[in-house]
Design a protein around this motif. Structure first.
Motif, short mmCIF file in Angstrom:
data_model
loop_
_atom_site.label_atom_id
_atom_site.label_comp_id
_atom_site.label_asym_id
_atom_site.label_seq_id
_atom_site.Cartn_x
_atom_site.Cartn_y
_atom_site.Cartn_z
N MET A 140 27.45 31.42 35.20
CA MET A 140 28.71 32.17 35.24
C MET A 140 28.46 33.66 35.43
O MET A 140 27.53 34.23 34.85
N GLU A 141 29.29 34.28 36.27
CA GLU A 141 29.34 35.74 36.39
C GLU A 141 30.81 36.12 36.25
O GLU A 141 31.59 35.98 37.19
N ASN A 142 31.17 36.56 35.05
CA ASN A 142 32.56 36.78 34.67
C ASN A 142 33.08 38.07 35.30
O ASN A 142 32.64 39.17 34.97
N ALA A 143 34.02 37.93 36.23
CA ALA A 143 34.53 39.10 36.97
C ALA A 143 35.17 40.13 36.04
O ALA A 143 35.06 41.34 36.25
N LEU A 144 35.83 39.67 34.98
CA LEU A 144 36.48 40.59 34.05
C LEU A 144 35.43 41.43 33.31
O LEU A 144 35.62 42.64 33.10
N LYS A 145 34.31 40.80 32.93
CA LYS A 145 33.23 41.54 32.27
C LYS A 145 32.58 42.53 33.23
O LYS A 145 32.19 43.63 32.84
N ILE A 146 32.45 42.15 34.50
CA ILE A 146 31.90 43.07 35.49
C ILE A 146 32.80 44.30 35.60
O ILE A 146 32.32 45.45 35.61
N ALA A 147 34.10 44.06 35.67
CA ALA A 147 35.05 45.16 35.77
C ALA A 147 34.98 46.07 34.55
O ALA A 147 34.97 47.30 34.67
N ASN A 206 43.71 60.71 45.81
CA ASN A 206 43.47 59.42 46.43
C ASN A 206 43.62 58.31 45.40
O ASN A 206 43.54 58.56 44.18
N GLY A 207 43.81 57.10 45.89
CA GLY A 207 43.75 55.92 45.04
C GLY A 207 42.51 55.10 45.41
O GLY A 207 42.10 55.08 46.57
N VAL A 208 41.93 54.46 44.43
CA VAL A 208 40.74 53.62 44.66
C VAL A 208 41.01 52.24 44.08
O VAL A 208 41.50 52.12 42.95
N SER A 209 40.71 51.20 44.85
CA SER A 209 40.80 49.84 44.31
C SER A 209 39.45 49.15 44.48
O SER A 209 38.79 49.30 45.52
N ILE A 210 39.06 48.43 43.46
CA ILE A 210 37.81 47.67 43.46
C ILE A 210 38.16 46.22 43.15
O ILE A 210 38.64 45.92 42.05
N GLU A 211 37.97 45.34 44.12
CA GLU A 211 38.25 43.92 43.93
C GLU A 211 36.93 43.19 43.76
O GLU A 211 36.04 43.26 44.62
N ILE A 212 36.79 42.48 42.65
CA ILE A 212 35.54 41.82 42.29
C ILE A 212 35.73 40.30 42.34
O ILE A 212 36.69 39.77 41.78
N THR A 213 34.82 39.63 43.02
CA THR A 213 34.80 38.15 43.02
C THR A 213 33.57 37.70 42.24
O THR A 213 32.44 38.00 42.62
N GLY A 214 33.81 37.06 41.11
CA GLY A 214 32.70 36.60 40.28
C GLY A 214 32.33 35.16 40.57
O GLY A 214 32.67 34.60 41.62
N VAL A 215 31.61 34.54 39.64
CA VAL A 215 31.22 33.14 39.76
C VAL A 215 31.84 32.39 38.59
O VAL A 215 31.46 32.60 37.44
N VAL A 223 43.58 53.32 36.01
CA VAL A 223 44.97 53.16 35.59
C VAL A 223 45.35 51.70 35.33
O VAL A 223 46.35 51.43 34.68
N ALA A 224 44.53 50.76 35.84
CA ALA A 224 44.85 49.34 35.59
C ALA A 224 43.61 48.49 35.81
O ALA A 224 42.77 48.80 36.67
N MET A 225 43.52 47.40 35.03
CA MET A 225 42.51 46.38 35.25
C MET A 225 43.19 45.04 35.06
O MET A 225 43.81 44.79 34.03
N THR A 226 43.10 44.18 36.06
CA THR A 226 43.74 42.88 35.99
C THR A 226 42.74 41.81 36.42
O THR A 226 41.74 42.09 37.08
N GLY A 227 43.04 40.55 36.07
CA GLY A 227 42.21 39.46 36.56
C GLY A 227 41.75 38.52 35.48
O GLY A 227 42.31 38.48 34.38
N GLY A 228 40.67 37.81 35.80
CA GLY A 228 40.12 36.83 34.88
C GLY A 228 38.67 36.56 35.22
O GLY A 228 37.99 37.39 35.83
N MET A 229 38.20 35.37 34.89
CA MET A 229 36.78 35.05 35.08
C MET A 229 36.39 35.05 36.56
O MET A 229 35.34 35.57 36.93
N GLU A 230 37.24 34.49 37.40
CA GLU A 230 36.86 34.31 38.80
C GLU A 230 37.01 35.59 39.62
O GLU A 230 36.18 35.88 40.49
N SER A 231 38.05 36.37 39.36
CA SER A 231 38.27 37.59 40.12
C SER A 231 38.95 38.63 39.25
O SER A 231 39.67 38.29 38.30
N ALA A 232 38.73 39.88 39.59
CA ALA A 232 39.32 40.98 38.83
C ALA A 232 39.53 42.17 39.76
O ALA A 232 38.87 42.28 40.81
#
Length: 412
Positions: free
Chosen positions: A234-241, A214-223, A267-276
């Protein structure tokens, strides 16, 4: 036959057929059709009049039955693409005749060394002829060794009509390395009852089991917040990831598991402060193991997210492929006939589980039960890839014996 399988292999590996996971088309790269067109021309030259390349780059051909027995139609399948993991452009194959043993330093990049300590199968190759690259590309034995073996076996059967066999279908697919090899296969047109992929490794190992995947994706929306005024806000989405990935169990990773152990692999992590976004794959030989691993991942996510009350996440699981053993166990004659063919070439068959997947996984669940046969290649997806000419020849002989076994055991 030995010279023929080597000649074909050397002809095919210099054609760049690397697939592209970022492409949405099929084939994902048009250059895969370059090899497909060559194969069709060679099949037509053998007299297989229906040989053709379809719009998706798949090659189909038929060797007609020459027996009165009611033999199930069987198919031999290999994939034309090479892996995106390492370049397949400008492959320069090197042949080590009468391999004397010892480490093999590759001439194009002397830092690349095929070491016996890491490749103990070399100990079984003393006196054989070994094909490698120059160290700057992969070789493409995965799966051009399989293609060369099927083509050589087809030529041998056509040239020796006294060998009785049922109808044999040939299928060469695109994009297997990016998980799409079976997506556009027309099974009705193919018309086979059972199939075998030539996409394995060590001679003697026959494979009726793969991971379920299976594949799993986790999309995070920070502050998001200006960093100069971010305290307590601030809640940094990249740090959460990163926190989620750091919490994954170290004893459940590809680098710490073997045999029948499954794993969780980011296998991958992408994003920034707002979302990751985190992309992972889960692997296990049983579906229950997949479910447990995905529940564990989401439990980690929930625990981490509890420390970030202003943030949210979306968790999604996508089906990739399933363990083909679930299908193959319902048709024991497929593996029984294969094991007999292996014994007939003087090798003891070893039933083996694939820590990965093949076109056979998908084809089996599409209605075409399809185990995997060895090609003799090793160290796939890397510049250290190598294959023994004598082992390729054994794969050719296995195909020939296998069609004979199916004919002999069919109802007259």
């Amino acid at each position: 036959m030995t010279a023929s399988v080597l000649d074909r292999f050397l002809r095919y590996v210099v054609i760049d057929t690397q697939s592209d996971p970022a492409s949405k088309s099929q084939p994902s790269t048009e250059k895969q059709k370059d090899l497909g067109r060559i194969l069709v021309a060679e099949l037509l030259e053998l007299g297989l009049q229906d040989a053709h390349l379809d719009e998706h780059g798949n090659v189909y051909a038929t060797i007609p039955s020459n027996t009165d027995r009611d033999v199930p139609v069987i198919c031999f399948c290999s994939h034309m693409d090479t892996a995106p993991d390492f370049t397949g452009t400008d492959v320069k194959p090197q042949i080590i005749r009468n391999y004397p043993g010892g480490d093999i330093t590759l001439p194009g990049d002397v830092s690349q060394v095929i070491r016996v300590s890491s490749h103990p199968q070399l100990n079984n190759q003393i006196g054989n002829d070994i094909v490698t690259t120059d160290g700057t590309t992969l070789l493409g034995a995965d799966d051009k060794a399989g293609i060369a073996e099927i083509m050589t076996a087809a030529a041998f059967l056509v040239a020796n009509p006294e060998i009785r066999h049922g109808t044999i279908k040939i299928l060469f697919t695109t994009d297997e390395e990016i998980g799409r090899g079976a997506d556009k296969v027309d099974l009705e047109k193919l018309g086979a009852r059972f199939a075998y992929t030539l996409d394995g490794s060590t001679v003697g190992e026959i494979e009726n089991e793969t991971f379920s995947a299976n594949g799993v994706s986790i999309e995070i929306t920070g502050v998001a917040m200006h960093p100069g005024y971010a305290k307590g806000k601030m809640e940094n989405a990249l740090k959460i990831a990163a926190n989620i990935i750091a919490r994954l169990p170290k004893d459940m990773a590809p680098e710490t598991t073997e045999g029948k152990q499954g794993f969780i692999h980011p296998v991958a992590m992408t994003g920034g402060m707002e979302s990751a976004k985190i992309t992972l794959i889960t692997r296990d030989f049983v579906d229950e193991g997949l479910a447990e691993k995905e529940a564990l991942i989401e439990a980690i996510v929930k625990d981490v997210m509890a420390g970030y009350p202003g943030s949210s996440y979306r968790f999604a699981v996508t089906h990739q492929y399933r363990n083909m053993k679930q299908v193959l166990d319902r048709h024991p004659e497929i593996m029984d006939n294969l094991a007999e063919a292996v014994r007939r070439i003087g090798v003891e068959p070893v039933q083996h589980s694939i820590r990965g997947g093949t076109d056979g996984s998908r084809l089996s669940f599409m209605g075409l039960p399809c185990p995997n046969i060895y090609t003799g290649g090793h160290a796939y997806h890397s510049p250290l890839e190598w294959v023994s000419v004598q082992d390729m020849e054994k794969s050719v002989a296995t195909i020939v014996e296998l069609v004979k076994v199916w004919e002999e055991r069919a109802a007259s």
